[in-house]
Write a protein that holds these residues in place. Structure first.
Motif, mmCIF file in Angstrom:
data_model
loop_
_atom_site.group_PDB
_atom_site.id
_atom_site.type_symbol
_atom_site.label_atom_id
_atom_site.label_comp_id
_atom_site.label_asym_id
_atom_site.label_seq_id
_atom_site.Cartn_x
_atom_site.Cartn_y
_atom_site.Cartn_z
ATOM 1 N N ARG A 101 -15.323 -10.452 15.579
ATOM 2 C CA ARG A 101 -16.565 -9.440 15.294
ATOM 3 C C ARG A 101 -15.729 -8.366 15.404
ATOM 4 N NH1 ARG A 101 -17.241 -6.317 19.843
ATOM 5 N NH2 ARG A 101 -16.117 -7.989 21.720
ATOM 6 N N LYS A 102 -14.857 -7.707 15.647
ATOM 7 C CA LYS A 102 -13.987 -5.974 14.568
ATOM 8 C C LYS A 102 -13.260 -6.461 15.514
ATOM 9 C CE LYS A 102 -17.236 -2.184 17.068
ATOM 10 N NZ LYS A 102 -17.850 -1.612 17.274
ATOM 11 N N ILE A 103 -12.166 -5.942 14.155
ATOM 12 C CA ILE A 103 -10.935 -6.177 14.631
ATOM 13 C C ILE A 103 -10.289 -4.199 14.428
ATOM 14 C CG2 ILE A 103 -8.635 -6.331 12.436
ATOM 15 C CD1 ILE A 103 -10.094 -8.992 11.535
ATOM 16 N N CYS A 104 -9.207 -4.021 14.862
ATOM 17 C CA CYS A 104 -8.320 -3.453 14.640
ATOM 18 C C CYS A 104 -6.832 -3.406 14.566
ATOM 19 C CB CYS A 104 -8.147 -2.631 16.111
ATOM 20 S SG CYS A 104 -6.495 -1.191 16.399
ATOM 21 N N CYS A 105 -6.057 -2.235 13.235
ATOM 22 C CA CYS A 105 -5.385 -2.469 13.009
ATOM 23 C C CYS A 105 -3.935 -1.587 13.510
ATOM 24 C CB CYS A 105 -5.182 -2.699 11.726
ATOM 25 S SG CYS A 105 -3.399 -2.507 10.795
ATOM 26 N N ILE A 106 -3.289 -1.574 14.100
ATOM 27 C CA ILE A 106 -2.144 -0.852 14.364
ATOM 28 C C ILE A 106 -1.372 -0.239 13.223
ATOM 29 C CG2 ILE A 106 -0.485 0.972 15.808
ATOM 30 C CD1 ILE A 106 -2.379 -1.416 18.111
ATOM 31 N N GLY A 107 -1.671 0.454 12.987
ATOM 32 C CA GLY A 107 -0.273 1.307 11.880
ATOM 33 C C GLY A 107 -1.138 1.087 9.632
ATOM 34 N N ALA A 108 -1.668 1.895 9.628
ATOM 35 C CA ALA A 108 -1.596 2.277 7.968
ATOM 36 C C ALA A 108 -0.779 2.250 7.289
ATOM 37 C CB ALA A 108 -3.484 2.933 8.375
ATOM 38 N N GLY A 109 0.413 1.321 6.865
ATOM 39 C CA GLY A 109 1.400 1.366 5.826
ATOM 40 C C GLY A 109 1.071 0.728 5.063
ATOM 41 N N CYS A 114 -15.495 -10.075 4.470
ATOM 42 C CA CYS A 114 -15.709 -10.701 5.721
ATOM 43 C C CYS A 114 -16.807 -9.357 5.579
ATOM 44 C CB CYS A 114 -14.171 -10.829 6.989
ATOM 45 S SG CYS A 114 -13.797 -11.848 6.455
ATOM 46 N N PRO A 115 -17.493 -9.283 4.920
ATOM 47 C CA PRO A 115 -18.416 -8.200 5.269
ATOM 48 C C PRO A 115 -19.413 -7.916 6.990
ATOM 49 C CG PRO A 115 -19.096 -8.943 3.997
ATOM 50 C CD PRO A 115 -18.239 -10.188 3.977
ATOM 51 N N GLU A 116 -19.214 -9.130 8.151
ATOM 52 C CA GLU A 116 -20.208 -9.134 9.327
ATOM 53 C C GLU A 116 -18.747 -8.240 9.960
ATOM 54 O OE1 GLU A 116 -18.691 -11.608 8.034
ATOM 55 O OE2 GLU A 116 -18.283 -13.471 8.959
ATOM 56 N N ILE A 117 -17.240 -8.815 9.494
ATOM 57 C CA ILE A 117 -16.532 -8.194 10.697
ATOM 58 C C ILE A 117 -15.962 -6.317 10.641
ATOM 59 C CG2 ILE A 117 -14.028 -8.622 11.090
ATOM 60 C CD1 ILE A 117 -13.978 -11.084 10.234
ATOM 61 N N GLN A 118 -16.193 -5.517 11.722
ATOM 62 C CA GLN A 118 -15.801 -4.129 11.277
ATOM 63 C C GLN A 118 -14.652 -3.805 11.669
ATOM 64 O OE1 GLN A 118 -18.287 -1.600 13.610
ATOM 65 N NE2 GLN A 118 -16.460 -0.616 14.161
ATOM 66 N N VAL A 119 -14.331 -3.907 10.603
ATOM 67 C CA VAL A 119 -11.768 -3.302 10.006
ATOM 68 C C VAL A 119 -12.107 -1.700 10.867
ATOM 69 C CG1 VAL A 119 -9.616 -3.492 9.010
ATOM 70 C CG2 VAL A 119 -12.405 -5.362 8.942
ATOM 71 N N MET A 120 -11.151 -1.320 11.470
ATOM 72 C CA MET A 120 -11.049 -0.328 12.149
ATOM 73 C C MET A 120 -9.391 0.054 12.022
ATOM 74 S SD MET A 120 -11.635 2.556 12.987
ATOM 75 C CE MET A 120 -13.323 2.963 14.069
ATOM 76 N N VAL A 121 -8.614 0.570 10.859
ATOM 77 C CA VAL A 121 -7.513 0.500 10.648
ATOM 78 C C VAL A 121 -7.314 1.967 10.813
ATOM 79 C CG1 VAL A 121 -5.462 0.845 8.775
ATOM 80 C CG2 VAL A 121 -7.741 -0.827 8.374
ATOM 81 N N THR A 122 -5.988 1.638 11.844
ATOM 82 C CA THR A 122 -5.589 2.958 12.592
ATOM 83 C C THR A 122 -3.882 3.715 12.618
ATOM 84 O OG1 THR A 122 -4.720 2.134 14.538
ATOM 85 C CG2 THR A 122 -7.476 2.767 14.880
ATOM 86 N N ASP A 123 -3.709 4.832 12.977
ATOM 87 C CA ASP A 123 -2.381 5.420 13.021
ATOM 88 C C ASP A 123 -2.063 6.317 13.732
ATOM 89 O OD1 ASP A 123 -0.001 4.523 10.219
ATOM 90 O OD2 ASP A 123 0.565 6.516 11.543
ATOM 91 N N VAL A 124 -0.371 6.608 14.110
ATOM 92 C CA VAL A 124 -0.868 7.543 14.958
ATOM 93 C C VAL A 124 -0.196 9.667 14.064
ATOM 94 C CG1 VAL A 124 0.828 7.318 16.589
ATOM 95 C CG2 VAL A 124 2.359 7.166 13.925
ATOM 96 N N SER A 125 -0.607 8.446 12.450
ATOM 97 C CA SER A 125 0.106 10.058 11.588
ATOM 98 C C SER A 125 -1.795 10.271 11.097
ATOM 99 C CB SER A 125 0.665 9.779 10.694
ATOM 100 O OG SER A 125 0.594 10.299 9.079
ATOM 101 N N GLN A 126 -2.063 11.586 11.284
ATOM 102 C CA GLN A 126 -2.990 12.198 10.882
ATOM 103 C C GLN A 126 -2.995 12.227 8.933
ATOM 104 O OE1 GLN A 126 -6.043 13.861 13.110
ATOM 105 N NE2 GLN A 126 -6.597 13.368 11.157
ATOM 106 N N GLU A 127 -1.950 12.970 8.832
ATOM 107 C CA GLU A 127 -1.732 12.940 7.164
ATOM 108 C C GLU A 127 -1.843 11.648 6.333
ATOM 109 O OE1 GLU A 127 1.844 14.558 5.539
ATOM 110 O OE2 GLU A 127 1.255 14.185 4.056
ATOM 111 N N ARG A 128 -1.674 10.221 7.570
ATOM 112 C CA ARG A 128 -1.624 9.237 6.352
ATOM 113 C C ARG A 128 -3.361 8.590 6.684
ATOM 114 N NH1 ARG A 128 2.509 3.970 6.290
ATOM 115 N NH2 ARG A 128 2.942 5.224 4.167
ATOM 116 N N ILE A 129 -4.604 9.083 8.043
ATOM 117 C CA ILE A 129 -5.738 8.504 7.672
ATOM 118 C C ILE A 129 -6.446 9.614 6.672
ATOM 119 C CG2 ILE A 129 -7.446 8.730 9.320
ATOM 120 C CD1 ILE A 129 -5.036 6.351 9.556
#
Ligand code: UDX
Ligand code: ADP
Length: 499
Positions: free
Chosen positions: A25-33, A47-62
């Motif tokens: 249902r929900k995906i978390c991706c660690i690393g937005a490269g 997959c419109p019904e899946i929520q995808v959250m892409v995360t990164d340690v770099s604020q600038e990248r996000i």
């Protein structure tokens, strides 16, 4: 998998482990490269019904992912992100919250070659993977499917499993899958939408098979079932390394042939065509050039040699090492060819470098052969005027001033100028060298360029993309890889070769 507190008839508190959720249902991706960003954009798109959250340690990248100027250049990526962002695709710095909420976690952090200690210069540095695994273990209150997406050494999944097992909260049992990414930069969106195959490796147990099925369902939204290959974890990890090593090996093979062509008068394009028409061999990845670059080939082949050495297979290690050695030779050979042709000295001569990314249609410079060509020319005292359509100016200077590239960064600043256009780059130069196969270099006005260059003007086509006959008619001295161009020689770099 969820830990639930079940009140038993006798009112005793009992801990029960629940298996992982069968549906993602929900995906978390660690690393937005380069891997995490495009891969998750396509998952969200399909997959419109899946929520995808892409995360990164770099604020600038996000911040960049949340802006109109994405942190990476990839054809068609902007449109996909625009369509999904804010709908079911989100970019955030809050890694921990995203892990907590997701039932599937993609680890897409960088795995550079180690620059220190054991395995220095060859083994992959897994510190970012380890950190990600520890964070997952620490913050998860439910069992998750943890997917290793970054290219990793064989048995890396085992390390992730061990870290998770040793640190999880009671009752939780994560499942770890290997799902290597095969996208190529510059064609990432096309590759993701229409992959040759999707590989999923997992534990050969009922829980493992459930996790594989859940991830297969995600891809099943747009990839045909026959293209989703499942196998054990180690096979999956080794398949990814092997695929990259095979591709790199083809490039080193054709580059080795290019040296023979130059020495004999054969034409590498003709040889590649003849070889590639054999259906058992195929025509792809037979383009000779100044060597392969990018974040994967060099790293993965080195990684494979390290693995072989660790397994006490020195002959196998030597076999794969030769692919890297040939690649080094090819980069060096191109720089040497420039120096030899320009009357054996480039000291204080201006040379335009067209293209700095490791291939066209990307702004990525990791392991770009252009870096090494520049390094060798700078060592000879050349003044470089560099132009690339997509690479940031700072990025070019950063690459050239790295300690492993230059011992004297101040000297690099003196000798290098970064230019905004190819016409600016060729101003007052003795030579121009094409280091990346950007299409726009084929369309330049070479008559104007001829007039602006010092005479005799040299063109070194390191990617075999230009119209050499036309350039010769204008009056350029043209050199390229893997073929001798018919002309009265101003010089012959391989003077003692067979005629
Ligand atoms: C590669 C693999 O292709 C991809 O499957 C994997 O997921 C990551 O590594 P990438 O590095 O993005 O992808 O680009 P690729 O197109 O493979 O090119 C790599 C390098 O090889 C580039 O420097 C390119 O210029 C060079 N190359 C490629 C050649 O010199 N000749 C060729 O025929 C093909
Ligand atoms: P790749 O080409 O493999 O995608 P990149 O370097 O482009 O590699 O991207 C990897 C990203 O992972 C980087 O943006 C880096 O900041 C991020 N990263 C590394 N470690 C972590 C971590 N522990 N948590 C979140 N992001 C991370």
């Amino acid at each position: 998998m969820k830990v639930v507190l079940v009140f038993q008839p006798k009112n005793t508190l009992h801990l029960e482990t629940m298996s992982i959720e069968k549906k993602v249902r929900k995906i978390c991706c660690i690393g937005a490269g380069y891997v995490g960003g495009p891969t998750c954009s396509i998952i969200a798109y399909k997959c419109p019904e899946i929520q995808v959250m892409v995360t990164d340690v770099s604020q600038e990248r996000i911040n960049q992912w949340n802006s109109d100027k994405l942190p990476i250049y990839e054809p068609d990526l902007d449109d996909i992100v625009k369509e999904c962002r804010g709908r079911n695709l989100f970019f955030s710095i809050d890694v921990e919250q995203a892990i907590k909420e997701a039932n599937l976690i993609l680890i897409s952090v960088n795995t550079p070659t180690k620059t220190y200690g054991m395995g220095k210069g060859r083994a992959a540095d897994l510190k970012y993977i380890e950190l990600a695994a520890r964070t997952i273990a620490r913050v998860s209150d439910q069992s998750k499917i943890v997917v290793e997406k970054s290219t990793v050494p064989v048995k890396a999944a085992e390390s992730i499993i061990n870290i998770l097992k040793a640190n999880v909260k009671p009752g939780i049992r994560h499942q770890v899958l290997s799902n290597p990414e095969f996208l190529s930069e510059g064609t990432a969106i096309r590759d993701l939408l229409n992959p040759d195959r999707v590989l999923i490796g997992g534990e050969q147990s009922p829980d493992g098979q459930e996790a594989i099925a859940a991830l297969s369902d995600v891809y099943g939204h747009w990839v045909k079932k026959e293209k989703i290959i499942t196998m054990n974890t180690w096979s999956s990890e080794l398949s990814k390394l092997s695929a990259n090593a095979f591709l790199a090996q083809r490039i080193s093979s054709i580059n080795a042939i290019s040296a023979i062509c130059e020495a004999t008068g054969a034409d590498v394009t003709e040889v590649a065509h003849a070889v590639g028409t054999d259906t058992r061999i195929g025509s792809k990845f037979l383009q000779a050039g100044i060597g392969f670059g990018g974040s994967c080939f060099v790293k993965d082949v080195l990684n494979l040699t390290y693995l072989c050495e660790s397994l006490n297979l020195p002959e196998v290690a030597a076999y794969w090492q030769q692919i890297i050695d040939m690649n080094e030779y090819q980069k060096r050979r191109f720089a040497d060819q420039i120096v030899k042709c320009m009357f054996n000295t480039v000291s204080n001569k201006k040379i335009a470098i067209l293209g700095f990314s490791f291939k066209k249609n990307t702004g990525d410079t990791r392991e770009s052969p252009a870096i090494y060509v520049c390094k060798y020319l700078l060592e000879e005292g050349a003044k470089l005027q560099i132009y690339d359509p997509k690479v940031n100016h700072d990025q070019i200077m950063w690459e050239l001033m790295k300690p492993e590239i230059s011992e004297n960064p101040e000297r690099v600043k003196e000798l290098v100028e970064i230019c905004d256009s190819p016409y600016h780059a060729i101003e007052g130069t003795h030579a121009l060298a094409v280091c990346t196969e950007w299409d726009e270099f084929k369309e330049l006005d070479y008559k104007t360029i001829y007039n602006k260059m010092l005479k005799p003007p040299f063109i070194f086509d390191g990617r075999l993309i230009l119209d050499h006959k036309m350039l010769q008619e204008i009056g350029f001295h043209v050199e390229t890889i893997g073929k001798r161009l018919s002309r009265p020689p101003v010089c012959r770099p391989y003077a003692n070769s067979v005629q």
